[in-house]
Each structure stands twice: as structure tokens, then as C-alpha cells.
Design a protein around this motif. Structure first.
Motif, PDB file in Angstrom:
ATOM      1  N   LYS A  43       0.846  -0.493   0.378  1.00  0.00           N
ATOM      2  CA  LYS A  43       0.103  -0.045   0.166  1.00  0.00           C
ATOM      3  C   LYS A  43       0.575   0.820   0.202  1.00  0.00           C
ATOM      4  CE  LYS A  43      -3.605  -2.288   3.013  1.00  0.00           C
ATOM      5  NZ  LYS A  43      -4.479  -1.830   4.109  1.00  0.00           N
ATOM      6  N   SER A  44       0.121   2.251  -0.553  1.00  0.00           N
ATOM      7  CA  SER A  44       1.297   3.503  -1.090  1.00  0.00           C
ATOM      8  C   SER A  44       0.618   4.561   0.730  1.00  0.00           C
ATOM      9  CB  SER A  44       0.572   4.694  -1.903  1.00  0.00           C
ATOM     10  OG  SER A  44      -0.359   4.570  -1.624  1.00  0.00           O
TER      11      SER A  44
ATOM     12  N   GLY B 257       9.028   7.682  -4.335  1.00  0.00           N
ATOM     13  CA  GLY B 257       9.246   6.075  -3.528  1.00  0.00           C
ATOM     14  C   GLY B 257       9.030   5.864  -2.064  1.00  0.00           C
ATOM     15  N   GLN B 258       9.239   7.233  -1.569  1.00  0.00           N
ATOM     16  CA  GLN B 258       8.723   7.282  -0.604  1.00  0.00           C
ATOM     17  C   GLN B 258       6.667   6.894  -0.062  1.00  0.00           C
ATOM     18  OE1 GLN B 258      10.018   7.477   1.978  1.00  0.00           O
ATOM     19  NE2 GLN B 258      12.458   7.863   2.082  1.00  0.00           N
ATOM     20  N   LEU B 259       7.101   7.587  -1.292  1.00  0.00           N
ATOM     21  CA  LEU B 259       4.888   7.879  -1.403  1.00  0.00           C
ATOM     22  C   LEU B 259       4.061   6.586  -1.607  1.00  0.00           C
ATOM     23  CD1 LEU B 259       3.916  11.392  -3.514  1.00  0.00           C
ATOM     24  CD2 LEU B 259       3.927  10.831  -1.284  1.00  0.00           C
TER      25      LEU B 259
ATOM     26  N   ASP C 124       3.619   0.451  -8.370  1.00  0.00           N
ATOM     27  CA  ASP C 124       2.619   0.225  -9.065  1.00  0.00           C
ATOM     28  C   ASP C 124       2.433   1.800  -9.428  1.00  0.00           C
ATOM     29  OD1 ASP C 124       0.763   0.454 -11.093  1.00  0.00           O
ATOM     30  OD2 ASP C 124       0.217  -1.030 -10.847  1.00  0.00           O
ATOM     31  N   ILE C 125       3.085   2.586 -10.707  1.00  0.00           N
ATOM     32  CA  ILE C 125       2.206   4.060 -10.400  1.00  0.00           C
ATOM     33  C   ILE C 125       1.497   4.624 -10.902  1.00  0.00           C
ATOM     34  CG2 ILE C 125       3.307   4.283 -12.778  1.00  0.00           C
ATOM     35  CD1 ILE C 125       4.031   6.403 -10.090  1.00  0.00           C
ATOM     36  N   GLU C 126       0.364   3.548 -11.252  1.00  0.00           N
ATOM     37  CA  GLU C 126      -0.350   3.359 -11.679  1.00  0.00           C
ATOM     38  C   GLU C 126      -1.788   3.216 -10.165  1.00  0.00           C
ATOM     39  OE1 GLU C 126      -1.786   0.480 -14.763  1.00  0.00           O
ATOM     40  OE2 GLU C 126      -0.608   2.639 -16.196  1.00  0.00           O
ATOM     41  N   VAL C 127      -1.641   2.848  -9.954  1.00  0.00           N
ATOM     42  CA  VAL C 127      -2.187   2.667  -8.353  1.00  0.00           C
ATOM     43  C   VAL C 127      -1.579   3.614  -7.167  1.00  0.00           C
ATOM     44  CG1 VAL C 127      -2.482   1.222  -5.824  1.00  0.00           C
ATOM     45  CG2 VAL C 127      -1.866  -0.226  -8.315  1.00  0.00           C
TER      46      VAL C 127
END
Length: 225
Positions: free
Chosen positions: A12-13, A180-182, A188-191
């Protein structure tokens, strides 16, 4: 228990974790209100919850936006102190602003109205930054932060605050580090983009309430002293 929670949080982001924490805070607040009496949601609690989660995300980034973090923390504390005095009376942000306008204290440096104004602007700044980060992959993080600051915060800052942000810009990390921190364990950048959209949607009603009450009392263009 803590270990199990960490395992559940994998993938999870930071934005998704912040949203889940906000939902938890909101649901707990709703349960408490039902036990006492049927009341509308506490927009003051919502603003405090959003702002505290924003601090959490800023902590993950590091010292880059320390000026913004400190400002948010001070304003959160001011509202927190007021709410602890009378959680029922000050449950609504509109009630806080209306009372201070009536007392003639809304524009004072240490007013809770100013705290609400700057917390709202900080949230808007963060929203703008995230949206540009995801829509402008060719831009550096420094360019995006400078653009976000210029559009959202700078018009309301005096020269002291503006100077502090110029110093902060020199501490901006590389775009990849920030993202990367976020993202955290989410790769997955789309997520991440979807999480950012969901977070923006979740805070929109709160920002609209603040905008409405400030505009009603001609406080929406109040600048820092």
C-alpha cells in the motif's frame, strides 16, 4: 498485532495508508456521536485528521518541506486545544469562524480562523503537488514544488515566509526519491495515481465547507501577517 498490521499494509502507498487512517478516525468519531446524540459529522475533527495524516506523509519525505510541516503542526495544535475546551460547541468549522467573526478576533495572528485558513491552503498545496507530480512525468520535483507553491501559497505569503520556502527548495530530493517515499511498498505508479485521486475526492467536501464560510465573511483572501 503490530506485526500483523504491518503485513497487511504491505503493497500500500503512503497515500492509501493515510486514507485508511482517515476512514478509521471518521468512523470512530461517528460512533462516539451516535452514543451521545444524533449530530452531523464533526468537520473540525475531519480537518484535524486530514492535517495529521498530511504531517505523516511529509515525515516520510524527510526535511524537505519542514517549513510547511511546522506550520501545519502549530495550526493543528491550536484547533486541537479549542476542541478540547468544548468538543460539541466547536465540532463545526463554520461555528468556529462565525464565533470569531462575531468577537472581532478572526483576523488576529493567533486565531483559529487563521489556523483553518492555512490548514486548508496546505491541503490544497499538497493536492496540487500530487496532481502535477502524476500528470507531468517530465518535470523535476523542484519545478513541481515551485509551481505548486507559486500557485497555492505564495499569493498569501509575506516576504519572510517566501524567503523560508526559497531555502526549502534547495532541499528538494530527486523526483524518484519522493515518489518512492509516497509509494512505500507499492511499486505501481498507476495504483499511486488512483490513491491520489481517491484522497483528493475524500477531502473535497471539507475544503468546500471551508471555502464557503471564509468567502461568506470575506476572509478567503486573508494574507499572512
Amino acid at each position: 498485532m503490530e506485526r500483523k498490521r504491518k503485513e497487511m499494509d504491505k503493497g500500500k502507498s503512503e497515500l492509501r495508508l493515510a486514507m485508511e487512517e482517515l476512514r478509521l478516525c471518521s468512523s470512530q468519531g461517528d460512533e462516539e456521536q451516535v452514543e451521545v446524540q444524533e449530530q452531523p459529522r464533526s468537520s473540525t475533527m475531519d480537518l484535524l485528521s486530514v492535517s495529521k495524516q498530511l504531517i505523516r506523509v511529509l515525515d516520510e519525505i524527510g526535511p524537505t518541506l519542514l517549513v510547511l510541516r511546522q506550520d501545519i503542526q502549530q495550526n493543528v495544535q491550536r484547533l486541537q486545544d479549542l476542541l478540547e475546551r468544548d468538543s460539541s460547541k466547536y465540532a463545526s468549522l463554520t461555528a468556529i469562524v462565525t464565533e470569531e467573526v462575531g468577537q472581532g478576533t478572526a483576523k488576529k495572528t493567533n486565531s483559529c480562523t487563521r489556523a483553518i485558513i492555512w490548514l486548508s491552503r496546505s491541503i490544497n498545496f499538497s493536492k496540487y503537488l500530487l496532481e502535477r507530480l502524476l500528470k507531468a512525468p517530465e518535470s523535476s520535483l523542484e519545478e513541481i514544488v515551485e509551481e505548486a507553491y507559486g500557485n497555492i501559497l505564495k499569493p498569501w505569503h509575506g516576504w519572510i515566509s517566501s524567503a523560508a520556502y526559497k531555502v526549502a527548495l534547495k532541499l528538494i530530493p530527486e523526483r524518484e526519491v519522493f515518489v518512492g517515499q509516497l509509494m512505500g511498498d507499492c511499486q505501481d505508479i498507476e495504483v499511486l495515481a488512483e490513491d491520489a485521486k481517491m484522497l483528493a475526492y475524500a477531502v473535497q467536501p471539507l475544503l468546500e465547507e471551508i471555502d464557503a464560510v471564509l468567502a461568506k465573511h470575506n476572509l478567503d483572501k486573508l494574507k499572512s501577517s
